[in-house]
Design an enzyme around this catalytic site. Structure first.
Site, PDB file in Angstrom:
ATOM      1  CD  GLU A  88      -3.950   6.432   6.273  1.00 46.07           C
ATOM      2  OE1 GLU A  88      -3.920   7.517   5.672  1.00 46.07           O
ATOM      3  OE2 GLU A  88      -3.700   6.383   7.435  1.00 46.07           O
TER       4      GLU A  88
ATOM      5  CB  CYS B 180      -4.985   8.095  -2.323  1.00 43.12           C
ATOM      6  SG  CYS B 180      -3.286   7.678  -1.602  1.00 43.12           S
TER       7      CYS B 180
END
Length: 473
Positions: free
Chosen positions: A215, A249
């Site tokens: 990720e 993010c």
């Protein structure tokens, strides 16, 4: 106290021994571990929020509750509500040529899952993958971030108090510990962090043929379409950008908007930021940048862009120089007049800077997105369904939210993950259960069947049967 490579190997061996003794935990065992995690979070809510606040210098308790505690508890409760069903084998009849045989897919725990946790959301990005690993019946070992040392130490302490050593283990330490951790022979490794570090993690895992879920991040665009509700778009983009001071993010990294609306965006954003975060220099609901290093990096992106010709528009009603008044308090800044040669348009910002990139038509905006690495998230503000479908069909991103930001990550029915440079694999909900399971295929032959008709020697009967198979497939 940090862990050595020997400590890590010993902990992994303890987890693996426990897994071998109970390779297929039943549902009551899995549910008990999830409830233990839930109880720990509720009991330590205040302490966890205080530790994260201390690590950041200022992290609003409200943001920790909303963006970390709530999704963690929600994930646990979703797993408790659905995990028993996810565990059940999926049975069906075999293919026509093999009837009356049957097949099934039998979910089986992989074994021991490694989880490398980043600093920006240290609670949620530890608990989220841990929930998926536990509901799938695995043991788990987490490496916490050295950049949130107070929280990492507290989380390790509480996991050791609440779980058996053979259920969940937590490691702390610096980059050397992280490197040793990623080189351990886990049955699956999940890493959340930067693309640059992701290369090293994947390389280390490859030595053991450990499958990985990465990720990562990248530059997630927000597109304001020609038919967008403009004020709403500006507000939601600012919300997504400014929670946790942009250290997210999937925060909008830049905005693509009609050229005629750039000045209007600046005007609206100034008013909205002042409303969301009044008296920014002393507002305890606006997060600090996590470290001096990160602060200097973001400030350098801003200053380099201005030196190269961009214009910086500081938002909020903080007085001039407020970015130096409180430790690592960086006010939000819009950047206009940017171009791709600037570092701020090449690197993931991960802070409260928001470049505005004008376009003359929507196809130009789509072309801009597709000319760059696939982002982790894409945000589109538009009311015209045909235009929405055009953007969805012609762009590739890890996840998409329409007419808002961030919230696709909170949907248990949607996988979360990147694509290309923004990551590989996904988790959350049933997708996470499957990521941390082996879906073992099982073929059950019926007692009375016709497979013997295909045995050698290959004569006329065999050729007739083969002919039928080739025709009917």
């Amino acid at each position: 106290m940090t862990d050595s490579a020997t400590d890590l190997s010993q902990r992994l061996q303890l987890l693996r021994t426990a897994q071998r003794a109970e390779p297929m935990p039943d549902w009551p065992a899995r549910a008990a571990r999830l409830r233990t995690l839930e109880k720990m979070l509720l009991e330590q809510r205040e302490a966890f929020a205080a530790a994260i606040h201390a690590d950041f210098g200022c992290r609003p308790r409200e943001e920790t509750d909303l963006l970390e505690l709530f999704p963690s508890l929600s994930a646990i409760r979703h797993a408790l509500g659905h995990g028993r069903r996810w565990m059940k084998p999926r049975r069906q009849l075999a293919g026509l040529a093999f009837l009356p045989a049957r097949t099934e897919l039998r979910p089986q725990p992989l074994g021991v899952v490694g989880i490398i946790v980043p600093w920006n959301y240290p609670l949620y990005l530890a608990v989220g993958p841990l929930v998926d690993a536990l509901v799938a019946g695995n043991r788990a070992m987490l490496k916490m971030s050295e950049f949130t040392p107070r929280f990492s130490a507290l989380f390790a302490e509480q996991v050791a108090r609440c779980f058996q050593p053979g259920e969940v283990a937590v490691a702390t330490g610096d980059a050397a510990v992280a490197q040793a951790f990623s080189a351990l022979p886990f049955d699956h490794l999940l890493f959340t962090g930067s693309t640059a570090v992701g290369h090293h993690v994947m390389r280390a895992a490859a030595a053991n043929l450990t499958p990985v879920t990465l990720e990562l991040g990248g530059k997630s665009p927000a597109i304001i379409g020609p038919g967008a509700r403009f004020e709403h778009a500006v507000e939601r983009i600012l919300f997504g950008k400014l929670v946790n001071a942009g250290q997210t993010c999937i925060a909008p990294d830049y905005v693509l908007l009609p050229r005629s609306q750039v000045a209007d965006f600046v005007t609206a954003a100034r008013a909205i930021a002042g409303r969301l975060y009044p008296r920014l220099d002393e507002n305890a609901q606006y997060a600090s940048i996590v470290s001096d290093r990160q602060y200097r990096r973001i400030a350098a992106l801003r200053d380099d862009a201005v030196a190269a010709g961009a214009r910086a528009e500081t938002l909020g009603d903080a007085p001039a120089g407020a970015d130096n008044r409180l430790p690592r308090r960086l006010p939000p800044v819009l950047l206009t007049g940017v171009d791709d040669s600037m570092s701020v348009m090449q690197e993931e910002i991960f802070g409260p800077l928001l470049p505005l990139v004008p376009y003359d038509n929507l196809d130009e905006a789509i072309a801009y997105v597709t000319a760059h690495p696939h982002p982790l998230a894409l945000y589109l503000f538009e009311q015209d369904h045909a235009l929405i479908d055009r953007v969805l069909a012609r762009t590739l991103a890890g996840g998409v939210t329409i007419n808002d930001t961030l919230y696709h990550i909170a949907q248990h029915g949607l996988p979360f993950g990147g694509v290309g440079a923004s990551g590989m694999g996904g988790y959350h909900g049933e997708t996470g259960f499957r990521t941390f399971s082996h879906l073992k295929p099982v073929f059950r032959q019926a007692r009375f069947n016709g497979v013997g008709l295909l045995n050698p020697p290959y004569g006329a009967r065999f050729r007739r049967m083969l002919g039928l198979l080739l025709k009917r497939g």
